[in-house]
Design an enzyme around this catalytic site. Structure first.
Site, PDB file in Angstrom:
ATOM      1  N   LYS A 113      -2.883  10.917  -8.941  1.00  0.00           N
ATOM      2  CA  LYS A 113      -2.724  12.333  -9.278  1.00  0.00           C
ATOM      3  C   LYS A 113      -4.067  13.043  -9.396  1.00  0.00           C
ATOM      4  O   LYS A 113      -4.149  14.260  -9.233  1.00  0.00           O
ATOM      5  CB  LYS A 113      -1.890  12.484 -10.541  1.00  0.00           C
ATOM      6  CG  LYS A 113      -0.450  12.013 -10.309  1.00  0.00           C
ATOM      7  CD  LYS A 113       0.512  12.455 -11.359  1.00  0.00           C
ATOM      8  CE  LYS A 113       1.951  12.180 -10.954  1.00  0.00           C
ATOM      9  NZ  LYS A 113       2.270  10.727 -10.787  1.00  0.00           N
TER      10      LYS A 113
HETATM   11  C1  LIG Z   1       3.325  10.222 -10.075  1.00  0.00           C
HETATM   12  C2  LIG Z   1       3.257   8.810  -9.618  1.00  0.00           C
HETATM   13  C3  LIG Z   1       4.084   8.320  -8.580  1.00  0.00           C
HETATM   14  C4  LIG Z   1       5.177   9.158  -7.938  1.00  0.00           C
HETATM   15  O1  LIG Z   1       4.662  10.186  -7.139  1.00  0.00           O
HETATM   16  P1  LIG Z   1       5.610  11.405  -6.661  1.00  0.00           P
HETATM   17  O2  LIG Z   1       4.687  12.370  -6.037  1.00  0.00           O
HETATM   18  O3  LIG Z   1       6.241  11.931  -7.926  1.00  0.00           O
HETATM   19  O4  LIG Z   1       6.618  10.852  -5.725  1.00  0.00           O
HETATM   20  C5  LIG Z   1       3.913   7.009  -8.156  1.00  0.00           C
HETATM   21  N1  LIG Z   1       2.999   6.212  -8.731  1.00  0.00           N
HETATM   22  C6  LIG Z   1       2.190   6.638  -9.729  1.00  0.00           C
HETATM   23  C7  LIG Z   1       1.217   5.679 -10.323  1.00  0.00           C
HETATM   24  C8  LIG Z   1       2.280   7.944 -10.210  1.00  0.00           C
HETATM   25  O5  LIG Z   1       1.481   8.361 -11.193  1.00  0.00           O
END
Ligand SMILES: *Cc1c(COP(=O)(O)O)cnc(C)c1O
Length: 471
Positions: A113
Site C-alpha cells: 500500500k
Molecule cells: C490491502 C492488501 C491486499 C489486498 O489488496 P486489494 O487491493 O484490496 O485487493 C493484499 N495483501 C496485503 C498485504 C494488503 O495489505
C-alpha cells in the site's frame, strides 16, 4: 483526460477535482473516460526508464491539470531508493523456472500500500497548498491501510490524520509501527471495540454533512482513483524486468481483497501492456474467486466473513470490483447502477452467468482465479523457504499457491509480493518454526514510546477530539 462515474452521472471531472473526493455524487466510482493506448514504440521507450520516470510517463496520460514539471518533481521525490530500499524500487526475484516475485513491500510500512499511498501524500500536499486548503483524514484500520496512510501523511503541510483502530487487536508490530509516530499531524485513536465499530464511527462522522464540511473531513480509502493509478506503474515495471522484447507476454498473480491491486492490472492490460492472464488469488473469503468461476457476485454478511491468517484480504465485498464490472458491461452506467445499487441493496447478490459478456470475460480480459486456505498458506511458505531460501508473507503465499495452478508454458508468471513476513510473524513461526527476519530499521520498535488515545466507541467523543485538535 476527464473522469466519469460508473453509475452514469453525466458530470465529467478533472483529476485534481476527484483527487480529494471519495465516491462520485451518484455513489459510483470514478474512472477515466478512456484508457490511453500505449504502442510498441512507447513501450520500447519506457523499457529503460528509472521507476520515477516511468511513473511520470504513466501518470501524465491521466493527469492534465498539474504542470508537467511539478508532476515530474512529485514522482522523483516519491519513488526514491531511500524510501523503497533499492534503485529498481520494485525488483523481481526468481523462484522456480518461469515464476517470479515482484517486491512491492520495501516501503516504510512493509506492505504494497506504500506504493500508492506515498504518492498520494505528495499529491495531497501539493494540491492543498495550491488551493490554500486543509484536509483532516478520518479513517478506520485493522492494520496495513492505516499505517501506510500515516507514514505517507506524516509531516505533510495542510493534512492531519485521525486513524481509528480496534484497541489491542492489531499485531504488536503493527501497533508499534503506528503508535510510535510522534508527528504532530498524526493522531492514533484506539477504540474499545472491533474493526466494525471503528468503521461505524467513521461512517457516522462522515454522514454528519455539516460537521464534515466545517472540519474538512476526508478519507484515503481504496476506491480513490489516484491510488489505483499509482499501482498501474508497477505492472509496467514488472513486465520490463521479466521480458526483453515487447512481443513477449507475462501473467500476474495478485493476492486480492478489495480488488484495487488487480484492477490496476486490468487498467494496465487495457492500455495495451502485453498481459496474458490476471490471476485473482483470494483466501477463504472467496467472493471474487466465486465470481470469476460462476458469474455470481455474492456479498458476505459478517457471520460469513472469516478471520484468516492473511487478514488484509478478509473482505465481505470487494469495493473496487464495480470498476471492472463497468468495463465488462460495455460501460453501461445504468446497468451498473441497477446491479450495485438496486440488486445488491435488496438481494445481496447478482448473477451474470448467463450474460455473454461474462462468458467471454476470461478471453477478453484475461481474468482467472483461485483460492488458498490456511493449510495452503503454511505449506506454500514452508515449500518456498525450503526450496529457494525465500521467506514470503501469508498474503504473498496465497498468490504463489494460486499462481502455480495457472502457469502456462513460455509465459512468465509474476506474483505481486504484497507484504513482508515480519508483519505476520505468528503464522511464519507456525509454518517454519522460526521467527521471520526483521529489517534493521525496525529493531526494537515495540519498545518505543507510544502516542495513542484509547477511547470508548463513542462518536461524540471522537468528534470532540477532532474539534480540539483542528486549529
Ligand atoms: C490491502 C492488501 C491486499 C489486498 O489488496 P486489494 O487491493 O484490496 O485487493 C493484499 N495483501 C496485503 C498485504 C494488503 O495489505
Amino acid at each position: 483526460m476527464r473522469y466519469l462515474s460508473t453509475r452514469g452521472h453525466p458530470e465529467r471531472k478533472q483529476f485534481c477535482q476527484i483527487l480529494l473526493e471519495g465516491l462520485a455524487p451518484d455513489g459510483g466510482l470514478y474512472l477515466p473516460e478512456h484508457y490511453p493506448q500505449v504502442d510498441d514504440a512507447t513501450l520500447t521507450k519506457w523499457r529503460g526508464l528509472r521507476y520515477a520516470d516511468l511513473a511520470f510517463e504513466v501518470l501524465s496520460l491521466y493527469i492534465d491539470d498539474i504542470p508537467a514539471a511539478d508532476l515530474k518533481a512529485i514522482c522523483a521525490k516519491t519513488y526514491t531508493e531511500e524510501v523503497f530500499g533499492t534503485p529498481q524500487i520494485v525488483p523481481l526475484r526468481p523462484l522456480e523456472s518461469g515464476l517470479y516475485l515482484e517486491a512491492l513491500s520495501n516501503g516504510p510500512t512493509l506492505a504494497f500500500k506504500d506504493m500508492a499511498m506515498q504518492l498520494l501524500g505528495n499529491l495531497f500536499e501539493y494540491e492543498l497548498a495550491r488551493r490554500g486548503e486543509e484536509l483532516n483524514i478520518l479513517g478506520a484500520t485493522s492494520g496495513d491501510t492505516g499505517s501506510a496512510a500515516e507514514y505517507a501523511m506524516r509531516g505533510k503541510k495542510g493534512v492531519r490524520v485521525f486513524m481509528t483502530s480496534p484497541n489491542g487487536r492489531m499485531s504488536p508490530f503493527q501497533q508499534a509501527q503506528m503508535f510510535s509516530l510522534q508527528d504532530e499531524n498524526i493522531h492514533n485513536i484506539a477504540v474499545e471495540g472491533v474493526f466494525d465499530d471503528c468503521q461505524d464511527i467513521v461512517k457516522a462522522v462522515s454522514n454528519d454533512l455539516e460537521f464534515k464540511r466545517q472540519y474538512k473531513i476526508g478519507t484515503v480509502n481504496s476506491i480513490n482513483w489516484a491510488r489505483l493509478m499509482a499501482q498501474v506503474v508497477y505492472y509496467f515495471a514488472g513486465y520490463f524486468q521479466a521480458t526483453t522484447s515487447n512481443t513477449e507476454k507475462v501473467s500476474f498473480a495478485v493476492p486480492s481483497g478489495n480488488f484495487g491491486n488487480v484492477c490496476a492490472g486490468h487498467v494496465a492490460r487495457s492500455m495495451g501492456l502485453p498481459i496474458a492472464k490476471l490471476v485473482v488469488a483470494t483466501n477463504e473469503n472467496d467472493v471474487l474467486d466465486e465470481f470469476f468461476r460462476t458469474g455470481v457476485y455474492r456479498v458476505r454478511g459478517s457471520a460469513d466473513t472469516h478471520e484468516t491468517s492473511s487478514p488484509s484480504m478478509d473482505i465481505s465485498k470487494a469495493s473496487n470490483f464495480e470498476r471492472f464490472v463497468f468495463d465488462l458491461l460495455g460501460r453501461d452506467g445504468a446497468r451498473v447502477k441497477a446491479l450495485f445499487h438496486d440488486q445488491l441493496g435488496s438481494q445481496g447478490q447478482f448473477d451474470l452467468s448467463a450474460d455473454p459478456a461474462f462468458q467471454s470475460a476470461a478471453q477478453r480480459y484475461g481474468f482467472a482465479s483461485g483460492k488458498s486456505t490456511h493449510a495452503d498458506r503454511l505449506a506454500t511458505i514452508r515449500d518456498t523457504y525450503e526450496r529457494f531460501g525465500t521467506m514470503i508473507d501469508t498474503h504473498t503465499a496465497d498468490g504463489v499457491k494460486v499462481a502455480r495452478e495457472q502457469m502456462q508454458p513460455g509465459v512468465p508468471m509474476i506474483v505481486l509480493e504484497t507484504a513482508l513476513p515480519i508483519k505476520f510473524a505468528a503464522t511464519i513461526e507456525e509454518a517454519l518454526g522460526r521467527s521471520p527476519d526483521r529489517p534493521a530499521r525496525f529493531e526494537g520498535i515495540e519498545a518505543l514510546p507510544k502516542r495513542v488515545l484509547v477511547v470508548p466507541a463513542d462518536v461524540a467523543m471522537i468528534k470532540r477530539y477532532i474539534v480540539e485538535n483542528v486549529h
